[in-house]
Design a protein around this motif. Sequence first.
Motif, PDB file in Angstrom:
ATOM      1  N   SER A  60      34.144  33.745  -4.623  1.00  0.00           N
ATOM      2  CA  SER A  60      33.230  33.541  -5.921  1.00  0.00           C
ATOM      3  C   SER A  60      32.197  32.660  -5.688  1.00  0.00           C
ATOM      4  N   LYS A  61      31.108  32.819  -6.217  1.00  0.00           N
ATOM      5  CA  LYS A  61      29.812  31.991  -6.266  1.00  0.00           C
ATOM      6  C   LYS A  61      29.694  31.323  -7.497  1.00  0.00           C
ATOM      7  N   THR A  62      29.455  29.976  -7.868  1.00  0.00           N
ATOM      8  CA  THR A  62      29.527  29.233  -8.953  1.00  0.00           C
ATOM      9  C   THR A  62      28.477  28.359  -8.860  1.00  0.00           C
ATOM     10  N   TYR A  63      27.949  27.890 -10.039  1.00  0.00           N
ATOM     11  CA  TYR A  63      26.907  26.930 -10.160  1.00  0.00           C
ATOM     12  C   TYR A  63      27.176  26.013 -11.281  1.00  0.00           C
ATOM     13  N   GLY A  64      26.493  24.856 -11.112  1.00  0.00           N
ATOM     14  CA  GLY A  64      26.687  23.708 -12.251  1.00  0.00           C
ATOM     15  C   GLY A  64      25.251  23.344 -12.364  1.00  0.00           C
ATOM     16  N   ARG A  65      24.768  23.192 -13.851  1.00  0.00           N
ATOM     17  CA  ARG A  65      23.360  22.871 -14.244  1.00  0.00           C
ATOM     18  C   ARG A  65      23.280  21.387 -13.837  1.00  0.00           C
ATOM     19  N   PRO A  66      22.223  20.923 -13.371  1.00  0.00           N
ATOM     20  CA  PRO A  66      21.815  19.628 -13.186  1.00  0.00           C
ATOM     21  C   PRO A  66      22.203  18.705 -14.163  1.00  0.00           C
ATOM     22  N   ALA A  84       3.929   4.680 -14.105  1.00  0.00           N
ATOM     23  CA  ALA A  84       2.565   4.541 -13.256  1.00  0.00           C
ATOM     24  C   ALA A  84       2.308   5.739 -12.555  1.00  0.00           C
ATOM     25  N   THR A  85       3.260   6.332 -11.958  1.00  0.00           N
ATOM     26  CA  THR A  85       2.981   7.192 -10.971  1.00  0.00           C
ATOM     27  C   THR A  85       3.890   8.922 -11.330  1.00  0.00           C
ATOM     28  N   HIS A  86       4.631   8.847 -12.343  1.00  0.00           N
ATOM     29  CA  HIS A  86       5.423  10.127 -12.732  1.00  0.00           C
ATOM     30  C   HIS A  86       5.559  10.141 -14.114  1.00  0.00           C
ATOM     31  N   THR A  87       5.599  11.647 -14.575  1.00  0.00           N
ATOM     32  CA  THR A  87       6.467  11.958 -15.764  1.00  0.00           C
ATOM     33  C   THR A  87       7.872  12.113 -15.525  1.00  0.00           C
ATOM     34  N   MET A  88       8.679  12.072 -16.632  1.00  0.00           N
ATOM     35  CA  MET A  88       9.884  12.487 -16.711  1.00  0.00           C
ATOM     36  C   MET A  88       9.965  13.960 -16.258  1.00  0.00           C
ATOM     37  N   GLN A  89       9.245  14.846 -16.636  1.00  0.00           N
ATOM     38  CA  GLN A  89       9.124  16.186 -16.256  1.00  0.00           C
ATOM     39  C   GLN A  89       8.923  16.192 -14.848  1.00  0.00           C
ATOM     40  N   ASP A  90       7.998  15.499 -14.027  1.00  0.00           N
ATOM     41  CA  ASP A  90       7.933  15.487 -12.637  1.00  0.00           C
ATOM     42  C   ASP A  90       9.299  15.519 -11.714  1.00  0.00           C
ATOM     43  N   ILE A  91      10.030  14.451 -12.442  1.00  0.00           N
ATOM     44  CA  ILE A  91      11.642  14.048 -12.093  1.00  0.00           C
ATOM     45  C   ILE A  91      12.296  15.359 -12.197  1.00  0.00           C
ATOM     46  N   PHE A  92      12.292  16.158 -13.278  1.00  0.00           N
ATOM     47  CA  PHE A  92      13.203  16.919 -13.716  1.00  0.00           C
ATOM     48  C   PHE A  92      12.880  18.373 -12.914  1.00  0.00           C
ATOM     49  N   ASP A  93      11.537  18.361 -12.702  1.00  0.00           N
ATOM     50  CA  ASP A  93      11.125  19.717 -11.986  1.00  0.00           C
ATOM     51  C   ASP A  93      11.785  19.992 -10.501  1.00  0.00           C
ATOM     52  N   VAL A  94      12.275  18.904  -9.812  1.00  0.00           N
ATOM     53  CA  VAL A  94      12.735  18.923  -8.471  1.00  0.00           C
ATOM     54  C   VAL A  94      14.210  19.266  -8.712  1.00  0.00           C
ATOM     55  N   LEU A  95      14.932  18.941  -9.802  1.00  0.00           N
ATOM     56  CA  LEU A  95      16.379  19.122  -9.905  1.00  0.00           C
ATOM     57  C   LEU A  95      16.632  20.465  -9.773  1.00  0.00           C
ATOM     58  N   LYS A  96      18.040  20.896  -8.985  1.00  0.00           N
ATOM     59  CA  LYS A  96      18.066  22.386  -8.655  1.00  0.00           C
ATOM     60  C   LYS A  96      19.651  22.513  -9.171  1.00  0.00           C
ATOM     61  N   ASP A 127      23.029  21.737  -2.682  1.00  0.00           N
ATOM     62  CA  ASP A 127      21.958  21.049  -3.637  1.00  0.00           C
ATOM     63  C   ASP A 127      23.074  20.219  -4.783  1.00  0.00           C
ATOM     64  N   LYS A 128      23.974  19.541  -4.098  1.00  0.00           N
ATOM     65  CA  LYS A 128      24.952  18.668  -4.680  1.00  0.00           C
ATOM     66  C   LYS A 128      24.010  17.475  -5.256  1.00  0.00           C
ATOM     67  N   GLU A 129      24.353  17.246  -6.660  1.00  0.00           N
ATOM     68  CA  GLU A 129      23.535  16.297  -7.057  1.00  0.00           C
ATOM     69  C   GLU A 129      24.278  14.908  -6.969  1.00  0.00           C
ATOM     70  N   VAL A 130      23.299  13.839  -6.672  1.00  0.00           N
ATOM     71  CA  VAL A 130      23.596  12.538  -6.554  1.00  0.00           C
ATOM     72  C   VAL A 130      22.550  11.543  -7.074  1.00  0.00           C
ATOM     73  N   SER A 131      23.103  10.411  -7.351  1.00  0.00           N
ATOM     74  CA  SER A 131      22.345   9.362  -8.081  1.00  0.00           C
ATOM     75  C   SER A 131      21.335   8.492  -6.907  1.00  0.00           C
ATOM     76  N   VAL A 132      20.002   8.748  -7.100  1.00  0.00           N
ATOM     77  CA  VAL A 132      19.241   7.995  -6.223  1.00  0.00           C
ATOM     78  C   VAL A 132      18.610   6.990  -6.992  1.00  0.00           C
ATOM     79  N   TYR A 133      18.165   5.735  -6.340  1.00  0.00           N
ATOM     80  CA  TYR A 133      17.485   4.731  -7.021  1.00  0.00           C
ATOM     81  C   TYR A 133      16.161   4.517  -5.981  1.00  0.00           C
TER      82      TYR A 133
END
Length: 140
Positions: A60-66, A84-96, A127-133
């Motif tokens: 089976s193939k499954t997915y999890g939303r960001p 100063a450099t990004h909107t929150m939309q910029d950050i969210f646009d790269v999430l898969k 595309d495993k999600e991780v926290s990045v600082y």
Amino acid sequence: MQYYTNTTSLSGNLSYESALSNAIADPRQRVDSTTYNKLLPNLSIDYKITPRLSTAFQYSKTYGRPDWGPQASAYQSASAGFKATHTMQDIFDVLKPEMADNYEWSLTYDRHGLHLKPVMFYSKYTDKEVSVYDTSAGQS
């Protein structure tokens, strides 16, 4: 999703509508809705080896939303650096969405009402999600 500023003066027993009507929306912290469309197949094959012994395989193939919570919190906690450099939309646009290919194999033995079924599972994620600082935005 929307975040608001200038909410510190709001206190006391306020209705939800009153609180929202007095808050000021922060346009750099607005995120558009996203719809995900993906075909998620599931295939199972069973084979009876003997009247008491059978085997099965399933894919089976499954997915999890960001998970937007950690991303929004990271943006909020270092908002001066991010704004100063990004909107929150910029950050969210790269999430898969996280994707996984799942495999299951089993062997089943039945005798006199006893049902024994060892099962092996394997999942491979992409595309495993991780926290990045971002230290340039003041995060640590």
